[in-house]
Design a protein around this motif. Sequence first.
Motif, PDB file in Angstrom:
ATOM      1  N   GLN A 141      95.390  54.275  22.009  1.00  0.00           N
ATOM      2  CA  GLN A 141      94.632  52.821  22.597  1.00  0.00           C
ATOM      3  C   GLN A 141      95.579  52.064  23.641  1.00  0.00           C
ATOM      4  N   LEU A 142      97.242  51.952  22.989  1.00  0.00           N
ATOM      5  CA  LEU A 142      97.971  51.319  23.942  1.00  0.00           C
ATOM      6  C   LEU A 142      98.166  52.091  25.206  1.00  0.00           C
ATOM      7  N   LYS A 143      98.489  53.424  25.293  1.00  0.00           N
ATOM      8  CA  LYS A 143      98.693  54.032  26.115  1.00  0.00           C
ATOM      9  C   LYS A 143      97.475  54.171  27.256  1.00  0.00           C
ATOM     10  N   LYS A 144      96.112  54.003  26.826  1.00  0.00           N
ATOM     11  CA  LYS A 144      95.247  53.938  27.839  1.00  0.00           C
ATOM     12  C   LYS A 144      95.121  52.702  28.424  1.00  0.00           C
ATOM     13  N   MET A 145      95.464  51.425  27.740  1.00  0.00           N
ATOM     14  CA  MET A 145      95.513  50.400  28.117  1.00  0.00           C
ATOM     15  C   MET A 145      96.584  49.997  29.165  1.00  0.00           C
ATOM     16  N   LEU A 146      97.632  50.540  29.035  1.00  0.00           N
ATOM     17  CA  LEU A 146      98.963  50.633  30.043  1.00  0.00           C
ATOM     18  C   LEU A 146      98.391  51.315  31.235  1.00  0.00           C
ATOM     19  N   LYS A 147      97.981  52.459  31.149  1.00  0.00           N
ATOM     20  CA  LYS A 147      97.450  53.319  32.179  1.00  0.00           C
ATOM     21  C   LYS A 147      96.265  52.563  32.924  1.00  0.00           C
ATOM     22  N   THR A 148      95.322  51.833  32.557  1.00  0.00           N
ATOM     23  CA  THR A 148      94.332  50.987  33.103  1.00  0.00           C
ATOM     24  C   THR A 148      94.993  50.062  33.871  1.00  0.00           C
ATOM     25  N   ALA A 149      96.147  49.284  33.376  1.00  0.00           N
ATOM     26  CA  ALA A 149      96.825  48.381  34.088  1.00  0.00           C
ATOM     27  C   ALA A 149      97.684  48.731  35.296  1.00  0.00           C
ATOM     28  N   GLY A 150      97.804  50.239  35.534  1.00  0.00           N
ATOM     29  CA  GLY A 150      98.555  50.585  36.652  1.00  0.00           C
ATOM     30  C   GLY A 150      99.766  51.404  36.127  1.00  0.00           C
ATOM     31  N   TRP A 151     100.028  51.106  34.783  1.00  0.00           N
ATOM     32  CA  TRP A 151     101.505  51.692  34.337  1.00  0.00           C
ATOM     33  C   TRP A 151     101.492  53.434  34.168  1.00  0.00           C
ATOM     34  N   LYS A 152     102.593  54.054  34.567  1.00  0.00           N
ATOM     35  CA  LYS A 152     102.836  55.195  33.961  1.00  0.00           C
ATOM     36  C   LYS A 152     103.610  55.312  32.809  1.00  0.00           C
ATOM     37  N   ILE A 153     103.062  55.968  31.933  1.00  0.00           N
ATOM     38  CA  ILE A 153     103.929  56.257  30.655  1.00  0.00           C
ATOM     39  C   ILE A 153     105.104  57.351  30.898  1.00  0.00           C
ATOM     40  N   THR A 154     106.310  56.767  30.936  1.00  0.00           N
ATOM     41  CA  THR A 154     107.354  57.932  31.115  1.00  0.00           C
ATOM     42  C   THR A 154     108.098  57.988  29.890  1.00  0.00           C
TER      43      THR A 154
END
Length: 265
Positions: free
Chosen positions: A190-203
């Motif tokens: 869920q945190l990953k999804k929220m980060l991606k929605t806000a524009g972030w790339k999980i690196t």
Amino acid sequence: MSIDDLLHCMKIIGNEEVQRNQLMHRLDLVNAFSVEPGMNVLEIGCGQGDTTVALASAVGEDGHVTAIDLADADYGAPITLGQATNTILKSKLGKRIDFYLSTEFLEFPEEKFDIVVLSHCSWYFQSPEQLRLYLEKVYRMTERVCIAEWDVSEFTLEQHAHLNAVQILALHSEFVENDGNIQHIFSKDQLKKMLKTAGWKITQEHTVDAHYLQDGKWETAYAESIREVFDKTSTRIQVLTNTLYEQLKNKNAQSLNSVVLIGDK
């Protein structure tokens, strides 16, 4: 700085063994964040400053940590946020830190930082929407965001009680009295999804061992202490919480591990 030096800066806020364990974990988290000397760091949800001290040590004399929290100085027991942060500010690390308590991040000036950190505070948010707005604002203020939270996706039998305890406490906030820290139990995905929605790339993604912390025992004990209050709830909630309480029998409850997620633009 050594862990003993850092404990001296905090003047052992509370039990020394507890504080040492908590600080060891924060140092591990900051290491996973890849904080470097000279960095300008913003910490959201600083609480009593455990992670703040670890961050201030990592940035060195040429770096700086701005630490904010929505709670006021009188919040917390047996040591309040005000008492804890004042102790840290009087230490040799104090000149590297600015604390802003009673501060809503969405109203905080949009300055630029090298890294923004949210360490074990996402479950305190009143709604997923509020967290999403935070992450979107963070995106405008930095090139990198680092989130640490309890990992509910992987756990041992000894850690299972901690998982059930936090579920009970979240149900307590929803159906009995909304005064607890745990509001929403966001999973790693869920945190990953929220980060991606806000524009972030999980690196980057890391698991940081936390089984030795006291949090599992604390939250299990607190959940057990409020069992009777669920008698006021509906039959469905009573059945659900009774099922969860049956899983709290492990008196050697260990804390869940922490997951660290790093997002870059």
